[in-house]
Write a protein that holds these residues in place. Structure first.
Motif, PDB file in Angstrom:
ATOM      1  N   VAL A 174      41.823  45.021  42.682  1.00 26.30           N
ATOM      2  CA  VAL A 174      42.127  43.735  42.060  1.00 26.30           C
ATOM      3  C   VAL A 174      42.407  43.894  40.574  1.00 26.30           C
ATOM      4  CG1 VAL A 174      41.234  41.441  41.520  1.00 26.30           C
ATOM      5  CG2 VAL A 174      40.804  42.447  43.766  1.00 26.30           C
ATOM      6  N   TRP A 175      41.578  44.587  39.852  1.00 24.61           N
ATOM      7  CA  TRP A 175      41.797  44.710  38.409  1.00 24.61           C
ATOM      8  C   TRP A 175      42.558  45.975  38.039  1.00 24.61           C
ATOM      9  CZ3 TRP A 175      36.848  44.477  40.516  1.00 24.61           C
ATOM     10  CH2 TRP A 175      36.128  45.667  40.553  1.00 24.61           C
ATOM     11  N   THR A 176      42.442  47.026  38.838  1.00 24.15           N
ATOM     12  CA  THR A 176      43.129  48.272  38.507  1.00 24.15           C
ATOM     13  C   THR A 176      44.646  48.145  38.723  1.00 24.15           C
ATOM     14  OG1 THR A 176      41.179  49.511  39.198  1.00 24.15           O
ATOM     15  CG2 THR A 176      43.208  50.749  38.948  1.00 24.15           C
TER      16      THR A 176
ATOM     17  N   LYS B 106      51.444  42.070  39.996  1.00 23.05           N
ATOM     18  CA  LYS B 106      52.215  41.014  39.351  1.00 23.05           C
ATOM     19  C   LYS B 106      53.707  41.323  39.382  1.00 23.05           C
ATOM     20  CE  LYS B 106      52.426  38.137  35.311  1.00 23.05           C
ATOM     21  NZ  LYS B 106      51.693  37.586  34.208  1.00 23.05           N
TER      22      LYS B 106
ATOM     23  N   SER C  19      38.123  47.529  43.541  1.00 24.94           N
ATOM     24  CA  SER C  19      38.712  47.784  42.225  1.00 24.94           C
ATOM     25  C   SER C  19      40.228  47.600  42.200  1.00 24.94           C
ATOM     26  CB  SER C  19      38.367  49.201  41.746  1.00 24.94           C
ATOM     27  OG  SER C  19      38.979  50.173  42.575  1.00 24.94           O
TER      28      SER C  19
ATOM     29  N   ARG D  63      46.444  45.282  38.882  1.00 22.84           N
ATOM     30  CA  ARG D  63      46.905  43.930  38.542  1.00 22.84           C
ATOM     31  C   ARG D  63      48.361  43.930  38.070  1.00 22.84           C
ATOM     32  NH1 ARG D  63      42.745  41.364  35.186  1.00 22.84           N
ATOM     33  NH2 ARG D  63      41.902  40.764  37.190  1.00 22.84           N
ATOM     34  N   LYS D  64      48.723  44.892  37.221  1.00 27.68           N
ATOM     35  CA  LYS D  64      50.085  44.962  36.684  1.00 27.68           C
ATOM     36  C   LYS D  64      51.097  45.182  37.813  1.00 27.68           C
ATOM     37  CE  LYS D  64      53.058  47.624  33.658  1.00 27.68           C
ATOM     38  NZ  LYS D  64      53.416  49.017  33.612  1.00 27.68           N
TER      39      LYS D  64
END
Length: 92
Positions: A51-53, A59, A49, A55-56
């Motif tokens: 990867v999407w949790t 980046k 998780s 992400r901010k």
């Protein structure tokens, strides 16, 4: 100045280039320490998780790191190294 001339001026040994890259990465991690900590805190206890949790945070961290680790920065470091070596040779 021609491309070949510029390439000769900025050519350093592979070992020196690796050391410069390492120095560049260390500086980037130091400069982006706060964002590294935020990403690490987000990733703590997660596996897939992350990867999407996170992400901010990932980046933001990547953008920061890229400011300090890119080809232009490396070329500037190579040029500074070559200038330093040339200066040492003149002072002998």
């Amino acid at each position: 100045m021609g491309y070949l001339q510029e390439a000769r001026e900025n050519h350093v040994k592979k070992k020196v280039e690796e050391a410069l890259r390492s120095k560049m990465k260390q500086k980037a991690l130091k400069e982006c320490d706060v964002l590294c900590s935020k990403y690490a805190e987000c990733a703590r206890g997660r596996t897939f998780s992350v990867v999407w949790t996170c992400r901010k945070q990932a980046k933001e961290l990547n953008n920061c790191l890229h400011q300090f680790t890119n080809d232009a920065i490396l070329e500037d470091m190579k040029k500074a190294y070559m200038d330093e070596q040339e200066s040492k040779e003149k002072n002998k």
